[in-house]
Design a protein around this motif. Structure first.
Motif, short mmCIF file in Angstrom:
data_model
loop_
_atom_site.label_atom_id
_atom_site.label_comp_id
_atom_site.label_asym_id
_atom_site.label_seq_id
_atom_site.Cartn_x
_atom_site.Cartn_y
_atom_site.Cartn_z
N MET A 277 2.77 -14.57 0.56
CA MET A 277 1.59 -15.32 0.88
C MET A 277 1.76 -16.72 0.29
O MET A 277 2.06 -16.87 -0.88
N SER A 278 1.56 -17.73 1.07
CA SER A 278 1.72 -19.10 0.59
C SER A 278 0.45 -19.55 -0.12
O SER A 278 -0.60 -18.95 0.01
N THR A 279 0.58 -20.64 -0.88
CA THR A 279 -0.58 -21.14 -1.62
C THR A 279 -1.67 -21.63 -0.69
O THR A 279 -2.84 -21.57 -1.01
N SER A 280 -1.29 -22.11 0.48
CA SER A 280 -2.31 -22.58 1.43
C SER A 280 -3.12 -21.41 1.98
O SER A 280 -4.28 -21.56 2.30
N ASP A 281 -2.50 -20.20 2.09
CA ASP A 281 -3.24 -19.04 2.56
C ASP A 281 -4.22 -18.55 1.50
O ASP A 281 -5.26 -17.98 1.82
N GLN A 282 -3.87 -18.76 0.22
CA GLN A 282 -4.73 -18.27 -0.86
C GLN A 282 -5.95 -19.15 -1.05
O GLN A 282 -6.98 -18.70 -1.52
N GLN A 283 -5.84 -20.42 -0.70
CA GLN A 283 -6.97 -21.33 -0.86
C GLN A 283 -7.98 -21.11 0.27
O GLN A 283 -7.61 -20.96 1.42
N ALA A 284 -9.22 -21.08 -0.11
CA ALA A 284 -10.26 -20.93 0.90
C ALA A 284 -10.38 -22.23 1.69
O ALA A 284 -10.22 -23.32 1.16
N SER A 285 -10.66 -22.08 2.97
CA SER A 285 -10.84 -23.27 3.79
C SER A 285 -12.14 -23.96 3.38
O SER A 285 -13.09 -23.31 2.95
N PRO A 286 -12.16 -25.28 3.49
CA PRO A 286 -13.39 -25.99 3.10
C PRO A 286 -14.55 -25.56 4.02
O PRO A 286 -14.34 -25.23 5.18
N PRO A 287 -15.76 -25.56 3.48
CA PRO A 287 -16.90 -25.13 4.30
C PRO A 287 -17.12 -26.07 5.48
O PRO A 287 -16.89 -27.28 5.37
N ARG A 288 -17.50 -25.47 6.59
CA ARG A 288 -17.81 -26.27 7.79
C ARG A 288 -19.23 -26.79 7.70
O ARG A 288 -20.10 -26.15 7.11
N LEU A 289 -19.46 -27.91 8.31
CA LEU A 289 -20.81 -28.48 8.39
C LEU A 289 -21.68 -27.53 9.22
O LEU A 289 -21.31 -27.16 10.34
N ALA A 290 -22.80 -27.11 8.67
CA ALA A 290 -23.71 -26.20 9.36
C ALA A 290 -24.72 -27.05 10.14
O ALA A 290 -25.69 -27.56 9.58
N ILE A 291 -24.45 -27.20 11.44
CA ILE A 291 -25.26 -28.09 12.28
C ILE A 291 -26.73 -27.66 12.36
O ILE A 291 -27.61 -28.50 12.18
N PRO A 292 -27.06 -26.39 12.62
CA PRO A 292 -28.49 -26.03 12.69
C PRO A 292 -29.24 -26.33 11.39
O PRO A 292 -30.35 -26.86 11.42
N GLU A 293 -28.62 -26.02 10.26
CA GLU A 293 -29.25 -26.29 8.98
C GLU A 293 -29.38 -27.81 8.75
O GLU A 293 -30.38 -28.28 8.21
N LEU A 294 -28.36 -28.56 9.17
CA LEU A 294 -28.42 -30.02 9.06
C LEU A 294 -29.58 -30.57 9.88
O LEU A 294 -30.31 -31.46 9.43
N LEU A 295 -29.78 -30.03 11.08
CA LEU A 295 -30.87 -30.50 11.93
C LEU A 295 -32.23 -30.21 11.30
O LEU A 295 -33.16 -31.02 11.40
N ILE A 296 -32.36 -29.08 10.63
CA ILE A 296 -33.61 -28.75 9.95
C ILE A 296 -33.87 -29.76 8.82
O ILE A 296 -34.97 -30.28 8.67
N GLY A 297 -32.83 -30.05 8.03
CA GLY A 297 -32.98 -31.02 6.95
C GLY A 297 -33.32 -32.41 7.46
O GLY A 297 -34.21 -33.08 6.92
N VAL A 298 -32.65 -32.86 8.51
CA VAL A 298 -32.92 -34.18 9.09
C VAL A 298 -34.32 -34.20 9.71
O VAL A 298 -35.05 -35.19 9.58
N GLY A 299 -34.71 -33.10 10.37
CA GLY A 299 -36.05 -33.02 10.94
C GLY A 299 -37.12 -33.11 9.88
O GLY A 299 -38.14 -33.79 10.05
N LEU A 300 -36.91 -32.42 8.75
CA LEU A 300 -37.87 -32.49 7.65
C LEU A 300 -37.92 -33.90 7.06
O LEU A 300 -39.00 -34.39 6.72
N LEU A 301 -36.79 -34.55 6.98
CA LEU A 301 -36.76 -35.93 6.49
C LEU A 301 -37.53 -36.85 7.44
O LEU A 301 -38.27 -37.73 6.99
N ALA A 302 -37.41 -36.63 8.74
CA ALA A 302 -38.17 -37.40 9.71
C ALA A 302 -39.67 -37.14 9.56
O ALA A 302 -40.49 -38.08 9.65
N CYS A 303 -40.04 -35.89 9.30
CA CYS A 303 -41.46 -35.57 9.07
C CYS A 303 -41.96 -36.28 7.82
O CYS A 303 -43.09 -36.77 7.80
N ALA A 304 -41.15 -36.35 6.78
CA ALA A 304 -41.52 -37.07 5.56
C ALA A 304 -41.75 -38.55 5.86
O ALA A 304 -42.68 -39.17 5.34
#
Length: 178
Positions: A1-28
């Motif tokens: 197993m290579s070191t790159s396989d052992q490292q977890a991939s970086p988290p992906r941007l969660a678009i639905p959650e991002l939209l909720i946060g941006v929507g709440l910011l717009a409401c503010a």
């Protein structure tokens, strides 16, 4: 197993959650905009009618920034929840409840509109006891109405039920008699 396989991939941007946060910011932002439009008499001390909307707006900004940060870090949902399909029928009942409240509050009053919304939202969340939900919604709606109308003096949409109950309360407690 290579070191790159052992490292977890970086988290992906969660678009639905991002939209909720941006929507709440717009409401503010909307809260801030509307709060700026509140007229303030020079007779008010430093604590006037704008303080609670500004506190609410600050809380919304903090929460929206935390939601956006969580979305950038991959979201707050566990992976197994992300794979669960959206229950569009349930979501439809919740949205129908909110829309019904908006459309019915003016002609029917706060209490009736709120009870209808409560029953539809409960149904969307899986309740199959509409009479129980309506009675619970009635108690909560009346408590909210009288809390705003009597305690704070804010009219949030009096209809037939509210007008009859106001007349009854005034008659029982002798309010409005000279």
């Amino acid at each position: 197993m290579s070191t790159s396989d052992q490292q977890a991939s970086p988290p992906r941007l969660a678009i639905p959650e991002l939209l909720i946060g941006v929507g709440l910011l717009a409401c503010a932002g909307a809260v801030a905009w509307q709060t700026l439009a509140i007229p303030v008499s020079p007779l008010y001390s430093k604590v006037g009618p704008k303080i609670f909307p500004y506190i609410t707006m600050a809380g919304m900004v903090i929460l929206s920034l935390l939601l956006i940060l969580a979305a950038v870090r991959g979201g707050w949902q566990p992976e197994e929840e992300k794979e669960t399909p959206t229950d569009r029928k349930a979501m439809g009942f919740v949205v129908a409840g909110l829309v019904a409240n908006l459309l019915l509050i003016q002609p029917l009053g706060f209490t009736v509109a709120s009870v209808i919304m409560f029953v539809l939202v409960c149904f969307g969340f899986g309740s199959r006891h509409p009479l129980r939900d309506a009675l619970l919604g009635l108690v909560l709606a009346l408590a909210a109405y009288f809390g705003f109308a009597r305690a704070l003096g804010v009219n949030i949409g009096a209809g037939l039920i509210e007008n009859q109950l106001n007349a009854l309360v005034n008659a029982v407690f002798g309010i409005g008699r000279g």
